[in-house]
Write an enzyme that holds these catalytic residues in place. Structure first.
Site, PDB file in Angstrom:
ATOM      1  N   CYS A 147      -1.779  -3.336   5.254  1.00 33.47           N
ATOM      2  CA  CYS A 147      -1.460  -4.138   4.072  1.00 33.47           C
ATOM      3  C   CYS A 147      -0.478  -5.263   4.391  1.00 33.47           C
ATOM      4  CB  CYS A 147      -0.860  -3.261   2.978  1.00 33.47           C
ATOM      5  SG  CYS A 147      -1.457  -1.573   3.024  1.00 33.47           S
ATOM      6  N   HIS A 165      -4.026  -5.859  -5.191  1.00 33.51           N
ATOM      7  CA  HIS A 165      -3.670  -5.689  -3.790  1.00 33.51           C
ATOM      8  C   HIS A 165      -4.906  -5.779  -2.902  1.00 33.51           C
ATOM      9  CE1 HIS A 165      -1.712  -4.467  -0.205  1.00 33.51           C
ATOM     10  NE2 HIS A 165      -1.844  -3.168  -0.307  1.00 33.51           N
TER      11      HIS A 165
END
Lengths: 375, 303
Positions: free
Chosen positions: A75, A324
């Site tokens: 991420c 996200h």
């Protein structure tokens, strides 16, 4: 930045839209052919373009011959893409760089998604214990509750605040505010984390143009400077770190970035932090130094992090409400700070913000990139 | 949720015995002959007060090659002869040996159910067989209860689902998994005598100070450090979720800063207390490429 959410556009189209908006946002005298090199964050989008994703990106952006590469740190991919481009420009090797991020997740089956979302920890020793990321963050949340008395309500306050901010962000995945009761009553995912403690899966792309000082001054009278960049690694498995209530990678990366910038955390007026789960924002508030270790829960509930509070955190809605898309998040955080520091953030503007901090974490804390930006 | 395991430890002058006559056990998804064989063998060795490394022969009846190699790795008896399905069960030991009976699943007396379990005896070389230690590990369920057939069918279906190739389970290559078996089956850790740092799985060089380490086994109770009740986990654990519902994953703390993660069996997530003692057990963890993979799970100490 493209709109984030469950998008119908192809990955190429998403990235092209983000780059196009980015190029148009440069104040003057910019031509795409000025871009010398590109760094694009991406986790893999289900695996159908694992190789040469960098080339796919520049091709979609109309920059076919520009050297490019996929940057990957789970991420934290585009946070590291930003750092790599920054280092290249600081070295003098490159004067104009394209930094971006891209992820398409919602065209995959749930089983497929749970594969891609669960191989960024210690696959051999952590996934094989029955854990994917809600589980690893839940273990940290439980430990935080044991050590500091953090409550379910503290966690829910983070979600409520970020959804309130998301309702002011036309590009956010989720644009409706939620109540504390709704957050606390949601279904269990990995106790103590409930549905509203967890960010969703998202499609999206973000792009930035970085330029050396000399070129930047030609292109705008209002540049946003990267004053500091820091990064650090820590154990892959959450239970092998020195503490399960602290991300040392956050601490090391932010110390380095702030030191380089000549600023302290008290100078930071707006921050975009990595709230993949509500507990992650609470840990970030502590590990970045906005509050003392253990006080993140009460601090998050105090209103200090709301727009209009002492130091607004995640005015964009954060990963929780904005979304996200794994490879794009780091770039999107810098995008939000770019708008904030140029007073272009509209309804979610943090008044008078001149110094911002972007905090991007990979996995459950195995990697972290922090940038200090200043207008 | 699961049955309490029956613990039958026979006195030293009694020969091997199976689970009580007429008892049918229905074991859980992660329990089978291999895991019971390891528990019975460890208990028998402990009672006999011998070093596992001194066992010279393993005699196994009724179990497959997988059970045998799991036993060898878990007991750490690398230099042991193995005789499967020996023609003289219960006979005199020719050297220090351990004899294991590990029946496979099946129907019994027309009652649908499964019996898994194992008995183990440690025998010394002698003209007359001298039994040094004996133990049995079986699931117990005293009578078939309403729903046993449904439960059994559900269990079999879940096992079949697990053994089929799971779409998008994380593919850890067999060779990589096999290289970790000793570290898992004996919960091995490295310990640095210079700086006292520990690491599981063992690392030959200390990651903190760079000195050489030595290897120890942590196969003993540890303290519950953190836990979560999982409703959404890796795809390869779906058969578990689909059959039994949420499972609890624990982080267990040992000395030298070592922490290990594994599923905590038979736990009520609303009644766990940090610091309580839990002990490691060897269980099936998940299936990949049609074969079960074994590893460490935990249960409340002393159960």
């Amino acid at each position: 930045m493209s709109p984030f959410g469950d998008r119908k556009e192809t990955p190429r189209a998403l990235f092209a839209a983000a780059v196009s908006e980015c190029f148009e946002s440069v104040d003057r005298d910019f031509e795409p052919k000025m871009v010398k090199e590109a760094w694009i964050g991406n986790l893999g989008m289900g695996g159908y373009q694992l190789g040469n994703l960098g080339t796919l990106g520049v091709e979609a952006a109309g920059l076919q011959t520009v050297p490019a590469r996929r940057v990957e740190n789970a991420c934290a991919s585009s946070g590291y893409a930003l750092r790599d481009a920054y280092l290249a420009i600081r070295s003098g090797a490159v004067d104009v760089a394209l930094v971006g991020g891209l992820e398409k997740m919602n065209d995959l089956s749930r089983a497929h998604q749970r594969y891609w979302l669960g191989v960024s920890g210690d696959t051999e020793w952590e996934r094989s214990a029955g854990l994917t990321f809600p589980g690893t963050y839940a273990l940290m949340a439980r430990r935080h509750m044991i050590e500091y008395g953090t409550t379910q309500e503290h966690l829910a306050h983070v979600a409520v605040k970020n959804h309130a901010n998301g309702s002011k962000n036309p590009k956010a995945q989720f644009q409706k505010a939620i109540t504390l009761e709704k957050a606390m009553a949601s279904a269990n995912v990995c106790a103590p984390l409930r549905l509203f403690d967890c960010c969703s899966t998202t499609d999206g792309a973000a792009a930035l143009v970085l330029a050396s000082e000399r070129v930047a001054k030609r292109l705008t009278d209002a540049p946003v400077w990267i004053r500091g960049s820091g990064a650090a690694s820590d154990a892959l498995a959450v239970f092998r770190r020195d503490s399960m209530t602290r991300l040392d990678a956050t601490r090391r990366a932010s110390e380095a970035a702030l030191k380089e910038s000549g600023r302290t955390i008290r100078d930071v007026q707006v921050a975009e932090v990595h709230d993949c789960f509500t507990i992650a924002e609470i840990l970030a508030l502590e590990d970045l130094g906005f509050c003392k270790k253990g006080e993140g829960g009460p601090y998050a509930a105090s209103g200090a992090t709301a727009i209009g509070g002492r130091t607004p955190v995640n005015p964009s809605g954060g990963l929780k409400a904005k979304g996200h898309p794994l490879g794009a998040t780091g770039a999107a955080q810098a995008y939000e700070l770019f708008l904030q520091l140029r007073n272009e953030a509209g309804a979610r503007q943090v008044a008078g913000a001149r110094v911002g901090l972007a905090h991007n974490v990979g996995g459950s804390g195995a990697s972290c990139a922090v940038h200090v930006l200043e207008a | 949720m699961a049955q309490v395991l029956g613990r039958l430890v026979f006195p030293a002058d009694v020969a091997t015995g199976a689970a009580g006559a007429g008892t049918v056990g229905v074991c859980d998804l992660d329990e089978d002959a291999a895991t019971f064989a390891v528990e019975a063998a460890r208990a028998a060795i402990a009672q006999a007060a011998v070093e596992p490394a001194s066992i010279q022969r393993i005699v196994v009846h009724g179990a497959g090659a997988g059970t045998v190699s799991t036993l060898q790795t878990a007991l750490g008896t690398a230099a042991t002869q193995v005789v499967e399905n020996a023609p003289d069960p219960g006979g005199p030991g020719s050297c220090l040996e351990i004899e294991i009976h590990a029946p496979r699943a099946g129907k019994r007396d027309g009652v649908i159910g499964r019996q898994a379990g194992a008995t183990a005896t440690v025998k010394t070389p002698a003209a007359r067989p001298t039994i040094r230690g004996a133990a049995a590990r079986t699931p117990t369920q005293t009578a078939p209860v309403v729903g046993t057939a449904d439960r059994f069918e559900r269990l079999v279906k879940a096992e079949e689902e697990a053994l089929r190739s799971v779409p998008m389970g994380a593919h850890i290559p067999k060779a990589t998994w096999d290289a970790s078996l000793e570290a898992r089956y004996r919960l091995l850790a490295s310990l640095c005598d210079t700086c006292q740092a520990g690491h599981h799985p063992p690392l030959p060089i200390c990651p903190v100070c760079g000195n050489a380490t030595r290897t120890i086994s942590l196969w003993k109770p540890g303290r519950l450090y953190s836990w979560t009740s999982v409703a959404s986990g890796p795809t390869e654990f779906d058969p578990w979720l689909n059959t039994w519902g949420e499972y609890v994953v624990a982080v267990v703390e040992y000395e030298h800063g070592i922490r290990v993660a594994g599923i905590l069996r038979d736990a009520d997530p609303n009644r766990l207390v940090a610091g309580e003692m839990v002990e490691p057990i060897l269980r099936r963890v998940f299936a990949q490429e049609g074969a079960w993979r074994y590893g460490v799970k935990f249960r409340h100490a002393g159960t």
